[in-house]
Design an enzyme around this catalytic site. Structure first.
Site, PDB file in Angstrom:
ATOM      1  CG  ASP A 129      32.109  41.289  39.401  1.00 29.72           C
ATOM      2  OD1 ASP A 129      33.175  41.266  38.762  1.00 29.72           O
ATOM      3  OD2 ASP A 129      31.810  40.403  40.229  1.00 29.72           O
ATOM      4  CG  ASN A 135      36.187  41.983  37.926  1.00 31.04           C
ATOM      5  OD1 ASN A 135      36.537  40.827  38.072  1.00 31.04           O
ATOM      6  ND2 ASN A 135      36.514  42.932  38.783  1.00 31.04           N
ATOM      7  CD  GLU A 190      36.545  40.350  42.360  1.00 33.54           C
ATOM      8  OE1 GLU A 190      37.177  39.284  42.245  1.00 33.54           O
ATOM      9  OE2 GLU A 190      35.935  40.858  41.414  1.00 33.54           O
TER      10      GLU A 190
END
Lengths: 607, 165
Positions: free
Chosen positions: A326, A279, A194
């Protein structure tokens, strides 16, 4: 990179004697059914115990023999290790304390260790300051700290033997995973998908802490450690070079995520390690497209089979090319030997984030089975078994729906139909037992800019319980299931109010164990899921239920302590999709059931 | 264009820091709640003014990952609706800018280097007040129709202005 790898191969040959020794130790320990020497119970990731002192007939008498508060709030993942020395070794979330507890003396602290870490690491951990536990081999404990420091401790004394930095938290790299010891190497990945990091798996020497090899998840082949002529994809050589670069818009692979933060499994016969990558960087798919068309973003959300000695990739299988939801591909790869279409196969089974239960051949990476274990799954209808690609539904494609458009009612959520909570496999039943999530989402991508050390997310999402059918528990957000990995079918299922975020355990006592977010440890009949016993721990459980035997007595141990992504998402309860239409509030808030606080509870039968 | 939208509330922010504004909410009629002062908001039939809506978007992008959905708190960080009620504007804005080490293991990061969040603190405050005083429900609010048009006109004007620069 290549020079280092070459040296490592030479060194491995010279030190063959000590290699065998280190490898032998972890393997011997995990082959002793009395021990729980590695987080997943064995290299294959089966979380199965041959112990049957606690069984279907007497589990109702199981009681807690002692409890130990870790003194740490936040989510407690992972579980206790037992290697036959009369102690339990446990760890905590940040600040990542380590405790050696005397099993015979009600958990008296034999020694404890607390690293000194920069607290600025806390806000760059996306989903709570969790840690999935210690690894052990040859009298050494290994811990991956939140700040990416990998340490080795002397198990006898708790003294620090060595430490090495595996990453930089000021650019958003962190560690949550449990390392795995294979041969004379301790292998560890990284978190930070992230924050636009570039994921990698790295091996360090168990004796010295020196780096032996590092294989990236994205980028040129010589850094991923792929040889396009020999590395297989769906059973055939990849053929084309540097797909880890060419399947991205210019330079995007450098912040392409693919963080491998889940569990690593290992096949000692094939001498291969297996893990999945996370991801592909930003959650806004538009920023990962090439000329307005989906691009594969290799090798994010990919199962890697690597040689643990030098990191070379034997095969790859990308579960989700061009992620739009995701769907981190980090879930554990269970190594199971099965009969498939009349043939003995070395299988690799995944209860995947995507809602699909998959079965692959672990020698070649061929896809054998892909069926939904969470029937609400709608982002893809099915998998094309020839190409290994999902048949994505345009209605739930956040890329087709577009940037700044809120695509609604996608199942499962970004948390996945199953997250990191490791499943169990019983060779006696041939079934996989897993806690799963029954949650769906709305997902709105937006344009985001990369700034080192800042979130690089680019999507907002809201969640709601998955739709129910046939009299299932209304508003339920989780289930515990028995899954047939060969037939691709759910055999039985028990609904739970909240997502089941704890690791499962299967035993030869015909029992399966799991924990709930309210804080119950439950034992169910492995044949049909019927609940046989429960105990309420002081806080929600996102840790794993482990079992071991000491001096002829079987114990069950579990860390409770709610938190993790589940605690962030569910604490206040989910949005009621029917709100305003007069529906009653069936959607529960976790905060009404449990609060923070880490506790180890140890159970046994009465004398 | 985006930048203009993000920063359009800065004058309010500056004014409020000077401390001249007092806050209060009022129920204008059964369906309409308004709040004055820093974090001014309008909630009408469950819909909101454009700044409050912007606050919702900023919240879900920058704050929700720790503070949970709809400002309601999580196991990781507290309920922000209550924080706003208890601590007020200056504390709210100051904490976002400077961060806070609550206790060992619990840290709120500083957003001082994030122009998107910094430029939207008043909107965030509007959203939190709307959730609390304004009685705004959970989930993504819609913009009050009559104000939607105003908002679009304003955006267009801003776009033209920035195109002229």
């Amino acid at each position: 990179m290549l020079r280092v790898t070459g040296f490592a191969v030479a060194a491995t040959g010279l030190l063959a004697a000590s290699v065998a020794h280190a490898n032998q130790n972890q393997l011997e320990l995990q082959q002793n059914p009395e021990y729980w020497a590695t987080q997943l119970g064995n290299y294959q990731g089966n979380r199965f115990s041959e112990l049957d002192q606690i069984n279907r007939d007497n589990v109702n008498e199981l009681r807690s023999v002692w409890q130990f508060s870790t003194g740490v709030l936040r989510g407690h993942e992972g579980g206790p290790l037992y290697v036959g020395d009369g102690r339990l070794y446990i760890h905590t979330p940040f600040p990542n304390k380590v405790f050696a507890l005397d099993l015979e003396d009600e958990g008296r602290v034999v020694w404890s260790y607390e690293p000194d870490q920069d607290s600025r690491v806390i806000p760059v951990m996306c989903c709570d300051t969790v840690n999935r536990g210690l690894a052990y081999a040859d009298g050494r404990l290994f811990l991956g700290q939140a700040d990416n420091t990998l340490i080795a401790l002397d198990a006898e004394s708790g003294d620090l033997l060595w430490d090495v930095s595996n990453g930089d938290h000021t650019v958003g790299e962190t560690n949550t995973m449990s390392p795995l010891v294979v041969h004379d190497k301790v292998i560890v990945g990284i978190s930070g998908g992230e924050y636009g990091i570039r994921g990698h798996m790295t091996a360090y020497d168990v004796e010295s802490g020196e780096m032996v090899w590092r294989g990236y998840s994205t980028g040129p082949d010589d850094e991923v450690l792929i040889d396009p002529d020999t590395t297989l994809m769906l059973g055939e050589p990849i053929g084309e070079a540097d797909l880890g670069v060419s399947t991205w818009p210019e330079g995007e692979w450098e912040r392409g995520g693919g963080a491998p933060w889940g569990w690593v499994t290992y096949d000692p016969d094939l001498d291969l390690i297996y893990y999945g990558t996370g991801n592909p960087g930003t959650w806004n798919p538009d920023q990962r497209a090439i000329d307005g068309e989906p691009a594969d973003n290799k090798w994010a959300i990919t199962v890697f089979a690597r040689d643990p000695n030098n990191g070379e990739v034997k095969w790859v299988y990308q579960k989700v090319p061009f992620d739009e939801w995701d769907y981190d591909g980090v879930n554990e790869n269970q190594l199971i030997d099965i009969e498939f279409e009349g043939e003995e196969r070395k299988g690799l089974a995944i209860i995947d984030r995507t809602g699909f239960g998959m079965l692959l051949d672990r020698e070649t990476g061929e896809l054998l089975v892909a069926e939904k274990f969470a029937p609400e799954t709608n982002w893809a209808d099915s998998y094309d078994m020839e190409t290994g690609r999902p048949n994505v539904s345009d209605e739930y494609s956040t890329f087709r729906q577009g940037v700044n458009v809120n695509t609604t009612d996608i199942c499962p959520t970004a948390m996945g139909a199953k997250n990191m909570q490791p499943s169990a496999y019983s060779p006696r039943t041939g079934l996989i037992y897993a806690g799963i999530n029954r949650i769906c989402m709305n997902y709105e991508p937006y344009e985001t800019e990369y700034v080192a050390g800042q979130p690089y997310v680019g999507a907002t999402l809201t969640m709601m319980p998955a739709p129910t059918q046939n009299g299932e528990m209304e508003g339920r957000m989780g289930s515990f299931i028995a899954w047939d990995p060969v037939a691709g079918e759910t055999v039985w299922e028990v609904d739970e109010r909240f997502a089941v975020w704890s690791g499962a355990l299967a035993t030869a006592g015909d029992l399966a164990f799991y924990g709930t977010l309210e804080g119950h440890v439950k034992a169910v009949d492995i044949e049909n899921g019927e609940e046989l016993w429960r105990f309420k721990t002081p806080s929600g459980i996102i840790g794993n239920v482990n079992t071991f035997m000491h001096e002829g007595k079987q114990y069950v141990g579990v860390l409770s302590g709610v938190g993790g992504w589940a605690g962030i998402g569910l604490a206040a309860g989910l949005e009621d999709p029917e709100e305003g239409l007069g529906a009653v509030g069936v959607f529960s808030a976790l905060g009404d059931y449990t609060k923070l606080g880490g506790v180890l509870t140890v159970f046994a039968l009465p004398d | 264009m985006t930048v203009c939208v993000r920063f359009r509330a800065i004058p309010v922010f500056a004014l409020a820091l000077l401390g001249f504004v007092t806050t209060h909410a009022a129920a204008d009629d059964e369906n309409r709640m308004t709040g004055e002062g820093p974090g001014a908001f309008i909630v009408e039939d469950g819909k909101v003014d454009p700044n409050t809506y912007e606050g919702y978007l900023v919240y879900t992008r920058a704050c929700m990952a720790c503070h949970g959905p709809d400002g309601m708190g999580s196991s990781f960080a507290p309920n922000l609706i209550r924080v706003v009620e208890r601590r007020g504007w200056e504390n709210f804005a100051g904490t976002i800018a400077a961060g806070r080490e609550v206790q060992p293991g619990q840290v709120m990061p500083s957003f001082a280097d994030d122009p998107y969040v910094m430029g939207n603190i008043p909107n965030l405050y509007s959203y939190m007040r709307a959730r609390g005083e304004g009685g705004l429900g959970r989930g993504r609010p819609r913009i009050i129709e009559s104000m939607q048009e105003q908002d679009e006109e304003k955006d267009e004007a801003a776009e033209e202005a920035s195109a002229e620069d």
